[in-house]
Design an enzyme around this catalytic site. Structure first.
Site, PDB file in Angstrom:
ATOM      1  N   ASN A 177       6.045  12.430 -10.211  1.00 57.35           N
ATOM      2  CA  ASN A 177       6.817  11.237  -9.437  1.00 57.35           C
ATOM      3  C   ASN A 177       6.153   9.539 -10.118  1.00 57.35           C
ATOM      4  O   ASN A 177       5.326   9.078  -9.545  1.00 57.35           O
ATOM      5  CB  ASN A 177       6.747  11.437  -7.689  1.00 57.35           C
ATOM      6  N   GLU A 192       3.293   7.194  -9.921  1.00 59.43           N
ATOM      7  CA  GLU A 192       2.387   6.880 -10.326  1.00 59.43           C
ATOM      8  C   GLU A 192       2.393   5.093 -10.830  1.00 59.43           C
ATOM      9  O   GLU A 192       1.153   4.830 -10.787  1.00 59.43           O
ATOM     10  CB  GLU A 192       2.514   7.252 -11.467  1.00 59.43           C
ATOM     11  N   ARG A 221     -11.430  13.705  -7.527  1.00 61.11           N
ATOM     12  CA  ARG A 221     -10.084  13.330  -7.415  1.00 61.11           C
ATOM     13  C   ARG A 221      -9.135  14.211  -8.435  1.00 61.11           C
ATOM     14  O   ARG A 221      -8.226  14.867  -8.113  1.00 61.11           O
ATOM     15  CB  ARG A 221     -10.495  11.667  -8.185  1.00 61.11           C
ATOM     16  N   LYS A 241       3.251  21.022  -2.917  1.00 61.02           N
ATOM     17  CA  LYS A 241       4.983  21.062  -3.746  1.00 61.02           C
ATOM     18  C   LYS A 241       5.282  22.341  -3.680  1.00 61.02           C
ATOM     19  O   LYS A 241       6.326  22.429  -3.692  1.00 61.02           O
ATOM     20  CB  LYS A 241       4.824  20.160  -5.547  1.00 61.02           C
ATOM     21  N   THR A 271      -5.170  14.508 -14.457  1.00 55.42           N
ATOM     22  CA  THR A 271      -4.767  15.621 -12.743  1.00 55.42           C
ATOM     23  C   THR A 271      -3.583  16.309 -13.095  1.00 55.42           C
ATOM     24  O   THR A 271      -3.636  17.733 -12.374  1.00 55.42           O
ATOM     25  CB  THR A 271      -4.855  14.458 -11.465  1.00 55.42           C
ATOM     26  N   ARG A 309      -2.192  12.161   0.390  1.00 53.42           N
ATOM     27  CA  ARG A 309      -2.021  11.080  -0.756  1.00 53.42           C
ATOM     28  C   ARG A 309      -2.890  10.085   0.106  1.00 53.42           C
ATOM     29  O   ARG A 309      -3.398   9.717  -0.664  1.00 53.42           O
ATOM     30  CB  ARG A 309      -0.052  10.040  -0.319  1.00 53.42           C
ATOM     31  N   GLU A 346      -3.081  20.148 -12.080  1.00 51.96           N
ATOM     32  CA  GLU A 346      -1.853  20.518 -11.570  1.00 51.96           C
ATOM     33  C   GLU A 346      -1.106  22.215 -11.810  1.00 51.96           C
ATOM     34  O   GLU A 346      -0.680  22.988 -11.598  1.00 51.96           O
ATOM     35  CB  GLU A 346      -0.888  19.784 -10.695  1.00 51.96           C
TER      36      GLU A 346
END
Length: 257
Positions: free
Chosen positions: A191, A195, A154, A165, A241, A16, A245
């Site tokens: 989450n 966000e 990014r 995770k 993103t 993060r 994931e």
């Protein structure tokens, strides 16, 4: 991010922190691009004639720079995903033996074509005035390349978020992966509170970095539209993103199988 120390790479707090620093890079790159008009010919195939190349001017610059950067092993780093992976030469520097941090073949997750599409069709028109300045085609296109690279890094960094995770919830995610439960995986990685924090922080950064304090009384004191930057994250960066994931997780067990 020290990719020679996998334990630090997979720490979600470290990830993060890297993503927050990337926000600065992206905002500053957009500020630089917003200095120029849209330059539509630089994105059109054949818009600028280039010998022995069938693509746009921005594509050509991007590919040529990737060829140079590949020679100094940029794309051996786990966090780099090239736009032209099939055109890259071998590095002239000796390889670095990175410990495995992503599984099984992370570079198969490559959404750079989609990043380029939304950047050209949505982002550039939202931050740049209409028009074309032939004398600045090179300068604006170099800014485009920096914007595309920072957005790509990014968005593809989502692979590290997904791996972190997965390691924290291996049993639950393994069951969802085996069931190809894309909706479940999407919910597991989402989450909403984080966000919202990202969008609020990004707006403040774009407003702060994008204002010339010496021109506050001028109608042109804003270097970039902060709302456009936030919309880019909300409509493109964050959703894409999360797609990266989920796609990464769907193949997370391939090597183990």
């Amino acid at each position: 991010m020290d990719f020679l120390r996998p334990d630090t790479v997979m720490d979600l707090n470290n990830i993060r922190a890297v993503l927050i620093r990337m926000e600065d890079t992206i905002v500053f790159n957009l500020i630089e691009r917003a200095k120029f008009p849209r330059q539509p010919s630089s994105y059109q195939k054949g818009g600028i004639a280039i010998p022995d190349f069938d693509g746009s001017f921005v594509d050509w610059i991007l590919r040529e720079e990737e060829i140079v950067h590949a020679k100094v092993r940029r794309y051996q780093s786990p966090d780099e995903v090239p736009f032209f992976p099939d055109d890259l030469p071998e590095p002239i520097l000796p390889p670095i033996s990175y410990p495995p941090v992503l599984y099984p073949h992370p570079n198969k997750v490559n959404v750079n074509d989609r990043i380029k599409d939304f950047y050209v069709s949505d982002i550039v028109p939202s931050i740049c005035p209409e028009g074309e300045q032939k004398e600045n085609l090179g300068s604006s296109s170099l800014c485009d390349v920096e914007c595309l690279r920072s957005l790509s890094r990014r968005i593809h960094f989502g692979r590290f978020v997904a791996e972190s995770k997965f390691l924290m919830e291996r049993e639950t995610m393994t069951a969802m992966i085996k069931a190809k439960d894309m909706a479940g995986l999407d919910a597991a990685i989402t989450n909403s509170a984080v966000e919202k924090q990202v969008l609020a922080r990004l707006k403040k950064k774009a407003e702060t970095y994008g204002i010339d304090p010496n021109l506050m009384s001028s109608p042109n004191h804003k270097k970039v539209d902060a709302d456009a930057v936030v919309a880019m994250y909300e409509n493109w960066v964050i959703p894409l993103t999360k797609e990266v994931e989920v796609e990464y997780l769907l193949h997370r067990l391939d090597q183990e199988d």
